[in-house]
Scaffold this active site. Structure first.
Site: not given
Length: 169
Positions: A155, A142
């Site tokens: 994350y 991402s």
């Protein structure tokens, strides 16, 4: 039918982006192994949507925090479908908190699902890919594999690590 005769394993594919990838691969002719959480009805619906493309579909409930279950999922896909030609590491979760308030168990869970599970699937799938002299591995990173955001320590760390793992493999 670009992927006719190929088998894809897509983690985190009972809903969301992973499910969309699974449907797209099936529409291009791939047999698909779905993986993820959800109610029995939701999983059956996900399988039905993939099967509508006319390819074979299976579901494996492997928990992405359990290396032995991950290895068995890949081994079962190879036994049942003959190969794992395409591996899409899509499973992921998120937890948002300030670093000083970030629960240790959430850190461990995010790292396990968003990073370590990809190592385990790759480790299990690569020998067959090498033996057949073909295969594709897609790791869903991402923007957080390149940059950071406040309150997303686990994350961001996992996505940075996944980008590095991808480059290494």
């Amino acid at each position: 039918m670009q992927f006719k005769g190929r088998t894809a394993v897509v983690t985190g594919s009972t809903s969301g982006i992973g499910h969309g990838i699974a449907v797209a691969l099936a529409r291009e002719g791939a047999d698909v192994v779905l993986n993820g959480f959800g109610s029995a009805a939701d999983i059956a619906a996900a399988q039905k949507q993939v099967a509508a493309a006319g390819t074979r579909v299976a579901y494996d409930p492997a928990d992405m925090t359990k290396p032995a279950q991950i290895a068995e999922m890949i081994a079962k896909a190879e036994r049942d479908f003959g190969a794992v030609d395409i591996l899409v590491n899509n499973a992921g979760i998120q937890h948002v908190a300030a670093i000083e308030d970030f629960p240790v168990e959430k850190w461990d869970q995010v790292i396990a699902i968003n990073l370590s599970s990809s190592f385990h699937t790759i480790r299990a799938a690569v020998p067959g890919m090498k033996k057949r002299n073909r295969g594709r591995i897609i790791n869903m990173c991402s923007a957080h594999s390149l940059t950071a955001s406040p309150f997303k320590a686990a994350y961001v760390a996992a996505k940075h690590g996944l980008a590095g793992l991808t480059k290494t493999v």
